[in-house]
Design a protein around this motif. Structure first.
Motif, PDB file in Angstrom:
ATOM      1  N   GLY A 188     -10.710  31.247 -59.360  1.00  0.00           N
ATOM      2  CA  GLY A 188     -11.490  30.117 -59.575  1.00  0.00           C
ATOM      3  C   GLY A 188     -11.947  29.496 -58.062  1.00  0.00           C
ATOM      4  N   ILE A 189     -11.882  30.301 -57.023  1.00  0.00           N
ATOM      5  CA  ILE A 189     -12.311  29.987 -55.599  1.00  0.00           C
ATOM      6  C   ILE A 189     -13.804  29.904 -55.509  1.00  0.00           C
ATOM      7  N   PRO A 190     -14.569  28.839 -55.433  1.00  0.00           N
ATOM      8  CA  PRO A 190     -15.933  29.006 -54.816  1.00  0.00           C
ATOM      9  C   PRO A 190     -16.306  29.872 -53.662  1.00  0.00           C
ATOM     10  N   VAL A 191     -17.185  30.858 -54.260  1.00  0.00           N
ATOM     11  CA  VAL A 191     -17.297  31.956 -53.183  1.00  0.00           C
ATOM     12  C   VAL A 191     -19.015  31.968 -52.935  1.00  0.00           C
ATOM     13  N   THR A 192     -19.390  32.719 -52.101  1.00  0.00           N
ATOM     14  CA  THR A 192     -20.846  33.102 -51.983  1.00  0.00           C
ATOM     15  C   THR A 192     -20.660  34.746 -51.614  1.00  0.00           C
ATOM     16  N   GLY A 193     -21.893  35.260 -51.779  1.00  0.00           N
ATOM     17  CA  GLY A 193     -22.014  36.639 -51.629  1.00  0.00           C
ATOM     18  C   GLY A 193     -23.348  37.133 -51.020  1.00  0.00           C
ATOM     19  N   GLU A 194     -23.370  38.086 -50.307  1.00  0.00           N
ATOM     20  CA  GLU A 194     -24.811  38.617 -49.564  1.00  0.00           C
ATOM     21  C   GLU A 194     -24.216  40.043 -49.033  1.00  0.00           C
ATOM     22  N   PRO A 195     -25.481  40.926 -49.101  1.00  0.00           N
ATOM     23  CA  PRO A 195     -25.430  42.251 -48.512  1.00  0.00           C
ATOM     24  C   PRO A 195     -24.920  42.403 -46.979  1.00  0.00           C
ATOM     25  N   VAL A 196     -24.235  43.184 -46.805  1.00  0.00           N
ATOM     26  CA  VAL A 196     -23.619  43.324 -45.259  1.00  0.00           C
ATOM     27  C   VAL A 196     -24.638  43.430 -44.299  1.00  0.00           C
ATOM     28  N   ASP A 197     -25.771  43.916 -44.604  1.00  0.00           N
ATOM     29  CA  ASP A 197     -26.868  44.235 -43.576  1.00  0.00           C
ATOM     30  C   ASP A 197     -27.537  42.630 -43.215  1.00  0.00           C
ATOM     31  N   GLY A 198     -27.045  41.568 -44.075  1.00  0.00           N
ATOM     32  CA  GLY A 198     -27.358  40.256 -43.393  1.00  0.00           C
ATOM     33  C   GLY A 198     -28.441  39.445 -44.499  1.00  0.00           C
ATOM     34  N   GLY A 199     -28.814  38.532 -44.006  1.00  0.00           N
ATOM     35  CA  GLY A 199     -29.863  37.603 -44.863  1.00  0.00           C
ATOM     36  C   GLY A 199     -28.822  36.217 -45.197  1.00  0.00           C
ATOM     37  N   PRO A 200     -29.343  35.473 -45.568  1.00  0.00           N
ATOM     38  CA  PRO A 200     -28.560  34.068 -45.888  1.00  0.00           C
ATOM     39  C   PRO A 200     -27.898  34.334 -47.170  1.00  0.00           C
ATOM     40  N   ALA A 201     -26.541  33.675 -47.203  1.00  0.00           N
ATOM     41  CA  ALA A 201     -25.560  33.597 -48.597  1.00  0.00           C
ATOM     42  C   ALA A 201     -26.418  33.077 -49.364  1.00  0.00           C
ATOM     43  N   VAL A 202     -26.115  33.680 -50.538  1.00  0.00           N
ATOM     44  CA  VAL A 202     -26.794  32.941 -51.966  1.00  0.00           C
ATOM     45  C   VAL A 202     -25.837  32.913 -53.077  1.00  0.00           C
ATOM     46  N   VAL A 203     -25.886  31.661 -53.614  1.00  0.00           N
ATOM     47  CA  VAL A 203     -24.901  31.231 -54.573  1.00  0.00           C
ATOM     48  C   VAL A 203     -25.448  31.645 -55.962  1.00  0.00           C
ATOM     49  N   ALA A 204     -24.987  32.239 -56.852  1.00  0.00           N
ATOM     50  CA  ALA A 204     -25.652  32.501 -58.207  1.00  0.00           C
ATOM     51  C   ALA A 204     -25.600  31.189 -58.833  1.00  0.00           C
ATOM     52  N   THR A 205     -26.955  30.953 -59.555  1.00  0.00           N
ATOM     53  CA  THR A 205     -26.855  29.623 -60.452  1.00  0.00           C
ATOM     54  C   THR A 205     -27.061  29.932 -61.647  1.00  0.00           C
ATOM     55  N   ALA A 206     -27.005  30.908 -62.392  1.00  0.00           N
ATOM     56  CA  ALA A 206     -27.146  31.232 -63.707  1.00  0.00           C
ATOM     57  C   ALA A 206     -26.236  30.699 -64.523  1.00  0.00           C
ATOM     58  N   PRO A 207     -26.619  30.198 -65.799  1.00  0.00           N
ATOM     59  CA  PRO A 207     -25.387  29.517 -66.598  1.00  0.00           C
ATOM     60  C   PRO A 207     -24.682  30.834 -66.953  1.00  0.00           C
ATOM     61  N   ARG A 208     -23.221  30.497 -67.191  1.00  0.00           N
ATOM     62  CA  ARG A 208     -22.153  31.470 -67.882  1.00  0.00           C
ATOM     63  C   ARG A 208     -22.137  31.258 -69.318  1.00  0.00           C
ATOM     64  N   ALA A 209     -22.265  32.250 -69.907  1.00  0.00           N
ATOM     65  CA  ALA A 209     -22.419  32.160 -71.357  1.00  0.00           C
ATOM     66  C   ALA A 209     -20.988  32.814 -71.722  1.00  0.00           C
TER      67      ALA A 209
END
Length: 418
Positions: A397-418
């Motif tokens: 349950g630790i908050p995380v972010t994910g991004e491709p190794v090649d770079g680009g800003p980290a993105v947090v998924a915002t879709a509802p969890r059903a």
């Protein structure tokens, strides 16, 4: 509301329990690592208690252990009060004479801990803030590791205590005594001759005790004359049969099937359960919705924690420390199946191979623990989210972010969890 479960499913479960009368439920690794660990475990216990499903025929039983024989001992009920914590982290509880591992790095840093003995463990793949912990372990005056093979931690050790392995020693299932299907045990002699460069682990500690002048190991006044059987005889002193009868038995010894009623008679104050401890009620009230994207652990079939993750000289299929992501979350994060991704938490980062898993819940990123290259412990913290009642580090349950190794800003998924 917090679980996202359909109320109709919960109603169906309640009706099923009423229909059958009793229930059997267990929690597991993921639950015990989360911020809701205490509350979930408590509510599972409460469900069993109010349905008469604990310590009674037809319900779940408490295994007393063949060797421990807890059903034949008396207990003083605990009020749940913690003992004083470590000097560097007095906010953390001490229970049963043990400090929580969340304080280890602070205790080394403060100079309170200068020698550490690790018994068959691998702190570098299990304890939080690895980047901080590694140099602190290297600062210790003594880091002695007792093990049967090299690990990430033995690489840093000042001393490696090369111990006899499972086939080189006499044994009884002491640790798993209470996890058997029946009240049973088994004595096994060594299967192969012990290598001359190895010693039983008890011998190492008996020698240390003798040389440090802290008294002999119980039952082993002289390590040079002691044996595995002397130690096992001490372990079986409270058991249901004598050590001599266990040693002479050609196979396992079964004493009883399920044993009921002893917890109510010997453990519970006035034979009653305390169903609503105030500290747990408050933790239930304080639970919050998780972050949009969180780390969750998982078990894998071919390794246990950091054990059996490597080939060990034989060809066999190994588990892979893949980063599992739901395909829809991956699309939002710009990740593709088989690509490399950086997963970050407020405490650290790891890089791993992405694998899509449509069966994974939206908003969850799953990384198995126990690996060094893809080290889930790097995302944990010794201060953020540490449970005040147990001192347990938050590992799910630790908050995380994910991004491709090649770079680009980290993105947090915002879709509802059903």
């Amino acid at each position: 509301a917090l679980t996202g479960l359909d109320s109709r499913d919960i109603g169906a479960l309640a009706e099923s329990i009423r229909r059958h009368g009793t229930v059997a439920a267990q929690t597991g690794t993921g639950v015990s690592m989360s911020a809701a660990a205490n509350v979930t475990e408590w509510l599972v216990w409460a469900l069993h208690v109010v349905t008469g499903s604990y310590d009674r025929p037809g319900g779940m039983w408490f295994h007393p252990g063949f060797l421990k024989s807890l059903d034949r001992r008396d207990f003083v009920p605990s009020a749940g009060q913690a003992e004083p914590g470590p000097r560097s982290r007095p906010d953390l509880p001490r229970r049963w004479g043990e400090y929580p591992c969340a304080a280890l790095a602070d205790e080394i840093e403060a100079g309170n801990l200068r020698a550490l003995i690790v018994v068959g463990g691998n702190p570098l793949t299990s304890l939080p803030e690895v980047s901080r912990l590694r140099p602190l372990l290297e600062r210790l005056d003594v880091l002695a590791v007792a093990d049967i093979r090299h690990t990430d931690t033995t690489e840093l050790a000042t001393h490696v205590l090369a111990c006899a392995d499972q086939l080189e020693r006499s044994d009884v299932p002491h640790f798993v005594d209470q996890f058997q299907a029946e009240v049973a045990t088994q004595y096994t002699p060594p299967v192969v001759r012990r290598g001359l460069d190895r010693r039983p682990m008890w011998w190492c500690f008996a020698e240390l005790a003798a040389r440090l002048g802290v008294g002999p190991l119980p039952g082993i006044p002289d390590p040079a004359r002691g044996s595995d059987d002397d130690v096992i005889a001490g372990l079986t002193g409270r058991g249901r049969q004598s050590f001599e009868s266990l040693r002479s038995s050609p196979t396992a010894v079964v004493s009883d099937a399920a044993v009921f009623g002893w917890v109510e008679q010997r453990v519970l104050p006035d034979g009653r359960w305390r169903l609503a401890p105030q500290v747990l009620v408050e933790q239930l009230r304080s639970l919050q919705n998780p972050a949009p994207l969180v780390l969750v652990p998982r078990r894998q079939p071919r390794h246990l924690n950091s054990q059996l993750r490597d080939r060990l000289g034989v060809e066999r299929r190994l588990d892979d420390p893949d980063v599992l992501v739901h395909p829809e979350d991956a699309a939002e994060l710009g990740l593709t199946d088989g690509s490399r991704a950086v997963v970050r938490s407020p405490s650290g980062r790891l890089v791993g191979t992405v694998r899509f898993d449509p069966g994974l819940r939206r908003g969850a990123v799953s990384v198995p623990h126990g690996f060094a290259a893809v080290n889930a412990a790097a995302l944990t913290s010794a201060t953020i989210g540490v449970d005040p009642l147990t001192g347990m580090v938050l590992q799910s349950g630790i908050p995380v972010t994910g991004e491709p190794v090649d770079g680009g800003p980290a993105v947090v998924a915002t879709a509802p969890r059903a």
